[in-house]
Enzyme design. Sequence first.
Site, mmCIF file in Angstrom:
data_model
loop_
_atom_site.group_PDB
_atom_site.id
_atom_site.type_symbol
_atom_site.label_atom_id
_atom_site.label_comp_id
_atom_site.label_asym_id
_atom_site.label_seq_id
_atom_site.Cartn_x
_atom_site.Cartn_y
_atom_site.Cartn_z
ATOM 1 C CG HIS A 20 15.609 -55.176 12.876
ATOM 2 N ND1 HIS A 20 14.558 -55.123 13.229
ATOM 3 C CD2 HIS A 20 16.518 -55.484 14.119
ATOM 4 C CE1 HIS A 20 14.279 -55.753 14.650
ATOM 5 N NE2 HIS A 20 15.557 -55.861 15.241
ATOM 6 C CG ASP A 119 11.667 -53.147 12.396
ATOM 7 O OD1 ASP A 119 12.792 -53.724 11.830
ATOM 8 O OD2 ASP A 119 11.297 -52.847 13.569
#
Length: 472
Positions: A20, A119
Amino acid sequence: MASSAADLHIFFLPLLAPGHMIPMLDLSILISARGPRSTIVTTPANAKLLRPSLSDTDNPNIHLLTIPFTSDESIQLPENLTGHPIPDITPEFFASLCRLEPHFESLFLTHRPDCIISDIFYPWTATLAKRYGIPRIAFHGTSYFSFTVMSVISLLRLYESVSSFDEPFLVPGFRHNIKMTRSQMSSIVTSPPEFMAGFPASLKETYGTVMNTFHELEPAYADFFKSFSDMRSWNVGPVFLCRRSVDSLRNRGGAAACEVFRWLDGKDAGSVLYVCFGSLARFTAAQLREMRAGLEAAGRSFIWVVTDDPEAEGSVPVTGEEEGSVGFVIKGWAPQLAILEHEALGGFLTHCGWNSCLEGIAAGVPMVTWPLFADQQFNERFLVDVLGVGVSVGSVVNSTRPEERTVVVAERVAAAVEAVMGEGEEAEERRRKAREMKEAAARAVGEGGSSEVDLGRMVEELMALKMNRMKG
Ligand code: UDP
């Protein structure tokens, strides 16, 4: 007034895991290339990981700021998911992610950015952004395909329509024939953890979604997502194609193992298989032995990346080329992007993490698919059933715990490798499709391509929002 993109300042908050953090860093590079200032906010240990990748970019508009990571006193958690014995977002890790909020807010108040790109695992950023009247954009680390198929299966509880874990069920409503089994479902689909209950509400407060994909790759699923989620979304990938220089390719996400390139240079075009399972995978010693036997039995030259896993000790050779083997082992971090781009590469055995899938697609190589957990089993279906560029090795149990997954035997490994690397009409067809996808990916990020245009739209929209705010 935000009269130019340079007046725009964006805060990025990536999830604390390489799969990520790396694409979000690439996204910040892409955005800042258009003028805006990017600040990546992360914890001290993760900043150390990101700094070398950042030093390759020559853009002075990208900065790193740190906030402290704390975990519950009873369980000391490492700052990055790679250090956790089981790479799951546990309630304890999620609690640590939530504890970042006051520190993030205090940085926010000092710097007053115009937008937060965070995120999806930070639902609190939506409320915070709303409180200060700026947009929060959610970053999904997966594909439209996996997100929509997972959502449909979860909403319709399709896994309850079968009587056993390995009986396939059809996922209805899509043009492709998608069949899955309950054993392939991650627990996020069948029994989402309690801490995710607030996610839908936070997505309602979210301005839009940015996806590391490109429209031509999965148009039907992108459209489905829009109608299903009723949310703005921008497709700006593959974001790693922002990295052009050799150094930048080789050092992305970690220090490069350069000897591998000398080894690769001596190989014929399209003759080498690259084997890598991303940043979080663990295996049992029995599985590592079968894997090694299968790779050797296939008889094709291979590069095998093995994490510093205690199970790997004794089961795999040390870094480098081994006498009598056709393989080259990399223990630790591999320069994946640069290896995939090498002309000696002919195939990629992947765990189907979304970044790896997209990197294989953009490199134009057919893939052997060996999913382990999370969205990987869904990404496998995308590569095999939708794009037609993958051959499954037959890993059908979705679990972060290696001992819960059934061992894939050497014969299956060798057969799947041969299917991808060998001759024959089907193998040629796979290679042709892979080449087509590579060209489509390059077009998407090129001038006037769908991702390039979408990125421009996103930046302009953020500028317009800032202007309106200032007028208000
Ligand atoms: N990666 C790399 N070298 C390695 C292992 C991983 O460069 O030795 C990169 C890979 O290129 C990808 C990311 O780390 O960009 C892993 O993300 P992915 O979604 O594929 O898998 P995850 O690690 O999240 O399971």
